[in-house]
Every structure is written in C-alpha cells, then in structure tokens.
Design a protein around this motif. Structure first.
Motif, PDB file in Angstrom:
ATOM      1  N   SER A 151      61.154  36.411  86.961  1.00  0.00           N
ATOM      2  CA  SER A 151      60.687  35.127  86.456  1.00  0.00           C
ATOM      3  C   SER A 151      61.878  34.313  85.964  1.00  0.00           C
ATOM      4  O   SER A 151      62.680  34.799  85.166  1.00  0.00           O
ATOM      5  CB  SER A 151      59.698  35.341  85.306  1.00  0.00           C
ATOM      6  N   GLU A 152      62.005  33.075  86.439  1.00  0.00           N
ATOM      7  CA  GLU A 152      63.076  32.206  85.948  1.00  0.00           C
ATOM      8  C   GLU A 152      62.827  31.794  84.497  1.00  0.00           C
ATOM      9  O   GLU A 152      63.760  31.403  83.795  1.00  0.00           O
ATOM     10  CB  GLU A 152      63.181  30.953  86.823  1.00  0.00           C
ATOM     11  N   THR A 190      57.096  23.352  88.246  1.00  0.00           N
ATOM     12  CA  THR A 190      58.171  24.207  88.749  1.00  0.00           C
ATOM     13  C   THR A 190      57.567  25.223  89.708  1.00  0.00           C
ATOM     14  O   THR A 190      56.348  25.436  89.727  1.00  0.00           O
ATOM     15  CB  THR A 190      58.875  24.955  87.599  1.00  0.00           C
ATOM     16  N   LEU A 191      58.430  25.851  90.497  1.00  0.00           N
ATOM     17  CA  LEU A 191      57.959  26.909  91.390  1.00  0.00           C
ATOM     18  C   LEU A 191      57.649  28.149  90.574  1.00  0.00           C
ATOM     19  O   LEU A 191      58.418  28.541  89.700  1.00  0.00           O
ATOM     20  CB  LEU A 191      59.015  27.232  92.451  1.00  0.00           C
ATOM     21  N   SER A 192      56.521  28.772  90.858  1.00  0.00           N
ATOM     22  CA  SER A 192      56.140  29.981  90.142  1.00  0.00           C
ATOM     23  C   SER A 192      56.955  31.166  90.634  1.00  0.00           C
ATOM     24  O   SER A 192      57.609  31.115  91.683  1.00  0.00           O
ATOM     25  CB  SER A 192      54.649  30.268  90.356  1.00  0.00           C
ATOM     26  N   THR A 193      56.893  32.235  89.875  1.00  0.00           N
ATOM     27  CA  THR A 193      57.567  33.468  90.289  1.00  0.00           C
ATOM     28  C   THR A 193      57.024  33.948  91.624  1.00  0.00           C
ATOM     29  O   THR A 193      57.776  34.377  92.502  1.00  0.00           O
ATOM     30  CB  THR A 193      57.378  34.561  89.219  1.00  0.00           C
ATOM     31  N   ILE A 216      67.919  33.143  94.606  1.00  0.00           N
ATOM     32  CA  ILE A 216      67.901  31.686  94.553  1.00  0.00           C
ATOM     33  C   ILE A 216      67.574  31.222  93.142  1.00  0.00           C
ATOM     34  O   ILE A 216      66.836  31.873  92.406  1.00  0.00           O
ATOM     35  CB  ILE A 216      66.913  31.085  95.573  1.00  0.00           C
ATOM     36  N   VAL A 217      68.140  30.076  92.772  1.00  0.00           N
ATOM     37  CA  VAL A 217      68.041  29.616  91.392  1.00  0.00           C
ATOM     38  C   VAL A 217      67.641  28.145  91.355  1.00  0.00           C
ATOM     39  O   VAL A 217      68.126  27.341  92.151  1.00  0.00           O
ATOM     40  CB  VAL A 217      69.379  29.841  90.645  1.00  0.00           C
ATOM     41  N   ILE A 226      73.653  29.748  86.933  1.00  0.00           N
ATOM     42  CA  ILE A 226      73.158  31.021  86.411  1.00  0.00           C
ATOM     43  C   ILE A 226      71.776  30.794  85.824  1.00  0.00           C
ATOM     44  O   ILE A 226      71.570  29.860  85.038  1.00  0.00           O
ATOM     45  CB  ILE A 226      74.090  31.608  85.317  1.00  0.00           C
ATOM     46  N   HIS A 227      70.811  31.634  86.222  1.00  0.00           N
ATOM     47  CA  HIS A 227      69.482  31.571  85.617  1.00  0.00           C
ATOM     48  C   HIS A 227      69.593  31.617  84.091  1.00  0.00           C
ATOM     49  O   HIS A 227      70.451  32.318  83.548  1.00  0.00           O
ATOM     50  CB  HIS A 227      68.635  32.792  86.038  1.00  0.00           C
ATOM     51  N   ASN A 228      68.708  30.928  83.410  1.00  0.00           N
ATOM     52  CA  ASN A 228      68.717  30.962  81.946  1.00  0.00           C
ATOM     53  C   ASN A 228      68.579  32.388  81.395  1.00  0.00           C
ATOM     54  O   ASN A 228      69.322  32.761  80.473  1.00  0.00           O
ATOM     55  CB  ASN A 228      67.620  30.057  81.392  1.00  0.00           C
ATOM     56  N   PRO A 229      67.661  33.224  81.911  1.00  0.00           N
ATOM     57  CA  PRO A 229      67.600  34.605  81.410  1.00  0.00           C
ATOM     58  C   PRO A 229      68.873  35.391  81.711  1.00  0.00           C
ATOM     59  O   PRO A 229      69.275  36.246  80.915  1.00  0.00           O
ATOM     60  CB  PRO A 229      66.389  35.193  82.144  1.00  0.00           C
TER      61      PRO A 229
END
Length: 262
Positions: free
Chosen positions: A85-86, A176-179, A206-207, A222-225
């Motif tokens: 999950s983003e 936003t796009l879901s997981t 992909i980010v 970089i993804h936030n997580p």
C-alpha cells in the motif's frame, strides 16, 4: 468466474483436489470473493482455513501456503500476488488475472464508456505530480469521451463504484490508485506509460505518492512508507542515490489497524 476457476475453488477437479488441501481451496475461494486482503487479514484467513480443516498452520509459512495455490493456478493464468500500500506501507495479497494485462479484466463488471472513463482517470493520475486527480478533473474529462458520454450523476456513481470495488481510493474529492489497482495493473501501467511512470528507489515497484530528491541531476522518487523506513533513526537524512541532504519531512511509520477477514 469461469467453470475451471469454480472447480479449483470448490474441489470439483479431481487432479486439483489431490494436490491441494481443503484449507488451500477455502483460502482461494475467499480470495475469489474478496479480490484483495491486507497482510493481517491474509494471516487470519490462513489460520482460519487451517483450523477449520484441522491442518497445522505454522505462522511463518503463509507465503509457502500461497505458493502451493499459485502452482495450481498457473495453467489458468492466475496468481495471488503480493504488493504494498502506498498509503501505509502494509503488504496486501491480490488475486490477479495474468492473461489480461489491461482494463479488459474489468469488462464483465463495467460498460464500455465506464471503462473509457476509468482509463482517462488512470491517465490523469499517472500524469500528475503527486499521484492524485480531483473529481472535477475527472468530470471534465468526460467531454473528450469517444463512447457514450456519461452524465455528471453517472460519473459520480461510477467513481463510487470504483472506490467500492477497490480500484480507486478517495479522500476529500481527490482520487488515487488503490493497492489492488497497482498490483493488478502494474504490467499494463509500465507498458502504456513507460515514459511517465517511475519506480521507487528503495522497493523498485512503480510509485505515485512519494517524495522526490530535489537535486535536478538526481530526482529519484521514494514511496512515503519507504521514506519512513529508510530514514528511521538517521540523524541527517541524505538521498540514497546522490547523497544530497533530504529536505522533506520524514513521515512516521504508520501501524495499520489489524483487520481479520473470514
């Protein structure tokens, strides 16, 4: 769902039933019903399926358990695939149809003009700077539809369905796009938008929602997580690619609420 898939899920295929236990079939049948489940839910479902059929379930063997299912799904061009999950970095498991790599996988649930608007929404999100698109921009995009144009009320209803079916996420009118969408559509997105889409420097998937290095020669994303995990405990955060100072606020590692699905 095809008769072959039903056979796998219900145990009607003799060959499948010899190689897969009832606990595997129960897990798969549930995944066919819900489509995607988070890591906590997958572990709870794994435990439930094993306990229901009096089978041992070592807590650290979930991925092996799923691999057994995937080995039987391969001839059907299906797979239970893991993704992140983003929003919070939590792992999810989704049942993916690998024979269809674009939005045609959704054709049994959505009309042609609804699929066209979903594609337009996808294009807007991929082309945005922060991986989001407003409801206003989506509504405006209906003007350029080549299929039957959707009315405003129809568009709003479609967006609600796409959120309910876990293809999109919505927060205060921003989509936003879901997981689920990212896991299932990644090959399609990489192919169709190869000049626009980026990958996370840390996890290499992909980010969309991310932080970006401000060094114009670098510019990694970089993804936030992933940012939260990578920079945790570092006194002076520096870009892992160019070593420039990382000027963004480092988010805290979020602890997702445990969810159980049975």
């Amino acid at each position: 769902m095809t008769s072959v898939q039903l056979a796998v899920a219900s145990g009607q295929s003799g060959q499948m039933s010899r190689q897969m236990g009832d606990n595997h079939r129960r897990f798969l049948q549930t995944m066919m019903s819900i489509g995607i489940v988070d890591d906590h839910g997958a572990k709870a479902l794994y435990q439930h399926c094993c306990e229901t059929h009096n089978v041992q379930c070592p807590p650290d063997r979930l991925d092996d358990f799923i691999e057994t299912i995937n080995s039987k799904l391969q001839p059907l061009f299906m797979q239970i695939r893991k993704g992140m999950s983003e929003d919070n970095g939590q792992e999810h498991y989704a049942l993916v149809n690998m024979a269809q790599t674009d939005v045609t996988r959704m054709s049994s649930d959505y009309a042609d003009n609804e699929l066209e608007l979903f594609k337009k929404t996808l294009e807007l999100i991929v082309g945005s700077e922060n991986g989001t698109v407003s409801s206003t921009d989506i509504l405006n995009s209906t003007d350029s539809m080549t299929t039957k144009k959707l009315k405003k009320s129809e568009t709003e209803h479609l967006l609600s369905r796409l959120v309910h079916d876990k293809w999109l996420n919505e927060t205060k009118g921003e989509y936003t796009l879901s997981t689920r969408c990212i896991i299932e559509m990644e090959p399609y997105i990489r192919t169709m938008y190869q000049d626009q889409v980026s990958v996370c420097h840390i996890c290499h998937t992909i980010v969309f929602q991310c932080q970006i290095c401000e060094n114009p020669i670098c510019g990694i994303k970089i993804h936030n997580p992933c940012v939260a995990r990578y920079f945790k405990g570092r006194a002076e955060p520096r870009c892992p690619a160019c070593n420039d100072f990382w000027p963004h606020e480092i988010p805290e590692i979020r602890r997702p609420r445990s969810q159980s699905r049975r």
